[in-house]
Design a protein around this motif. Structure first.
Motif, mmCIF file in Angstrom:
data_model
loop_
_atom_site.group_PDB
_atom_site.id
_atom_site.type_symbol
_atom_site.label_atom_id
_atom_site.label_comp_id
_atom_site.label_asym_id
_atom_site.label_seq_id
_atom_site.Cartn_x
_atom_site.Cartn_y
_atom_site.Cartn_z
ATOM 1 N N PHE A 95 40.131 44.969 40.941
ATOM 2 C CA PHE A 95 39.800 44.826 39.529
ATOM 3 C C PHE A 95 38.349 44.406 39.331
ATOM 4 O O PHE A 95 37.745 43.778 40.204
ATOM 5 C CB PHE A 95 40.717 43.784 38.864
ATOM 6 C CG PHE A 95 42.139 44.255 38.702
ATOM 7 C CD1 PHE A 95 42.484 45.129 37.684
ATOM 8 C CD2 PHE A 95 43.127 43.824 39.567
ATOM 9 C CE1 PHE A 95 43.796 45.557 37.523
ATOM 10 C CE2 PHE A 95 44.439 44.245 39.432
ATOM 11 C CZ PHE A 95 44.771 45.120 38.400
ATOM 12 N N SER A 96 37.823 44.705 38.158
ATOM 13 C CA SER A 96 36.474 44.263 37.808
ATOM 14 C C SER A 96 36.505 42.757 37.529
ATOM 15 O O SER A 96 37.576 42.160 37.369
ATOM 16 C CB SER A 96 35.980 44.994 36.554
ATOM 17 O OG SER A 96 36.702 44.543 35.419
ATOM 18 N N VAL A 97 35.334 42.161 37.433
ATOM 19 C CA VAL A 97 35.234 40.727 37.163
ATOM 20 C C VAL A 97 35.907 40.388 35.834
ATOM 21 O O VAL A 97 36.661 39.415 35.741
ATOM 22 C CB VAL A 97 33.752 40.272 37.159
ATOM 23 C CG1 VAL A 97 33.625 38.842 36.689
ATOM 24 C CG2 VAL A 97 33.136 40.448 38.543
ATOM 25 N N ASP A 98 35.660 41.196 34.808
ATOM 26 C CA ASP A 98 36.277 40.942 33.495
ATOM 27 C C ASP A 98 37.799 41.060 33.560
ATOM 28 O O ASP A 98 38.520 40.249 32.965
ATOM 29 C CB ASP A 98 35.726 41.907 32.443
ATOM 30 C CG ASP A 98 34.279 41.616 32.084
ATOM 31 O OD1 ASP A 98 33.822 40.483 32.316
ATOM 32 O OD2 ASP A 98 33.610 42.535 31.568
ATOM 33 N N GLU A 99 38.280 42.067 34.264
ATOM 34 C CA GLU A 99 39.728 42.239 34.396
ATOM 35 C C GLU A 99 40.348 41.066 35.150
ATOM 36 O O GLU A 99 41.433 40.582 34.780
ATOM 37 C CB GLU A 99 40.037 43.554 35.122
ATOM 38 C CG GLU A 99 39.703 44.790 34.309
ATOM 39 C CD GLU A 99 39.777 46.075 35.118
ATOM 40 O OE1 GLU A 99 40.135 47.108 34.528
ATOM 41 O OE2 GLU A 99 39.482 46.050 36.339
ATOM 42 N N LYS A 100 39.653 40.590 36.167
ATOM 43 C CA LYS A 100 40.150 39.439 36.934
ATOM 44 C C LYS A 100 40.261 38.205 36.054
ATOM 45 O O LYS A 100 41.229 37.450 36.145
ATOM 46 C CB LYS A 100 39.235 39.147 38.131
ATOM 47 C CG LYS A 100 39.354 40.163 39.237
ATOM 48 C CD LYS A 100 38.365 39.855 40.354
ATOM 49 C CE LYS A 100 38.414 40.927 41.428
ATOM 50 N NZ LYS A 100 37.431 40.725 42.483
ATOM 51 N N ILE A 104 43.703 36.155 35.389
ATOM 52 C CA ILE A 104 43.799 34.721 35.679
ATOM 53 C C ILE A 104 44.269 33.959 34.449
ATOM 54 O O ILE A 104 45.151 33.100 34.530
ATOM 55 C CB ILE A 104 42.449 34.181 36.202
ATOM 56 C CG1 ILE A 104 42.177 34.736 37.600
ATOM 57 C CG2 ILE A 104 42.429 32.650 36.194
ATOM 58 C CD1 ILE A 104 40.772 34.486 38.101
ATOM 59 N N LYS A 105 43.692 34.270 33.292
ATOM 60 C CA LYS A 105 44.116 33.598 32.051
ATOM 61 C C LYS A 105 45.588 33.863 31.771
ATOM 62 O O LYS A 105 46.337 32.950 31.395
ATOM 63 C CB LYS A 105 43.263 34.078 30.872
ATOM 64 C CG LYS A 105 41.864 33.517 30.883
ATOM 65 C CD LYS A 105 41.052 34.046 29.719
ATOM 66 C CE LYS A 105 39.617 33.554 29.785
ATOM 67 N NZ LYS A 105 38.782 34.090 28.718
ATOM 68 N N THR A 106 46.008 35.099 31.950
ATOM 69 C CA THR A 106 47.409 35.464 31.716
ATOM 70 C C THR A 106 48.331 34.718 32.675
ATOM 71 O O THR A 106 49.367 34.179 32.267
ATOM 72 C CB THR A 106 47.609 36.986 31.874
ATOM 73 O OG1 THR A 106 46.748 37.667 30.965
ATOM 74 C CG2 THR A 106 49.051 37.384 31.633
ATOM 75 N N LEU A 107 47.971 34.655 33.935
ATOM 76 C CA LEU A 107 48.793 33.958 34.926
ATOM 77 C C LEU A 107 48.879 32.469 34.634
ATOM 78 O O LEU A 107 49.942 31.859 34.807
ATOM 79 C CB LEU A 107 48.238 34.189 36.335
ATOM 80 C CG LEU A 107 48.433 35.593 36.897
ATOM 81 C CD1 LEU A 107 47.695 35.740 38.229
ATOM 82 C CD2 LEU A 107 49.900 35.927 37.056
ATOM 83 N N ARG A 108 47.773 31.877 34.180
ATOM 84 C CA ARG A 108 47.807 30.442 33.840
ATOM 85 C C ARG A 108 48.759 30.184 32.672
ATOM 86 O O ARG A 108 49.479 29.189 32.666
ATOM 87 C CB ARG A 108 46.398 29.958 33.516
ATOM 88 C CG ARG A 108 45.554 29.771 34.765
ATOM 89 C CD ARG A 108 44.202 29.179 34.454
ATOM 90 N NE ARG A 108 43.430 29.015 35.672
ATOM 91 C CZ ARG A 108 42.140 29.211 35.749
ATOM 92 N NH1 ARG A 108 41.446 29.563 34.676
ATOM 93 N NH2 ARG A 108 41.508 29.054 36.895
#
Length: 113
Positions: A95-100, A104-108
């Motif tokens: 994934f791109s940096v933005d996608e990552k 991460i936000k979604t997983l948190r």
């Protein structure tokens, strides 16, 4: 997070290398060092450096955390859990940096539920 027992880290690196049928000679050649140095790192007689840690991670296709976790007082992962972690990391790297950041936000958020 706690202290890391690097003697266990070296043994984990040795285990991963052996599981893949890679010799200390190959490691020494790739790292442009001596076989005794490789042996000393794996047996905790020489200090592990970042270059060597990253090399083993790439060589064995595992995350640095997989190697370092051997030195932490964590319950061991099952083979399936380790495969899942490795697969997630492999997918995540694409994934791109933005996608990552979004992932991460979604997983948190999901973790808080």
């Amino acid at each position: 997070m706690g202290e890391i027992d690097f003697s266990k880290v070296g043994l984990k690196m040795k285990q991963l290398r052996n599981e893949r049928g890679i010799t200390q000679e190959q490691v020494a050649r790739d790292l442009e060092c001596t076989v005794p140095f490789v042996s000393n790192v794996e047996n905790n007689r020489a200090k592990l450096n970042l270059r060597v840690l990253l090399y083993y991670s790439k060589l064995c296709n595992v995350s640095v955390d997989t190697i370092l976790d051997a030195g932490r007082d964590l319950p061991p992962l099952s083979e399936k859990e380790q495969q899942q972690n490795d697969e997630l990391l492999s997918i995540f790297r694409r994934f791109s940096v933005d996608e990552k950041e979004k992932i991460i936000k979604t997983l948190r958020i999901w973790q808080e539920d």
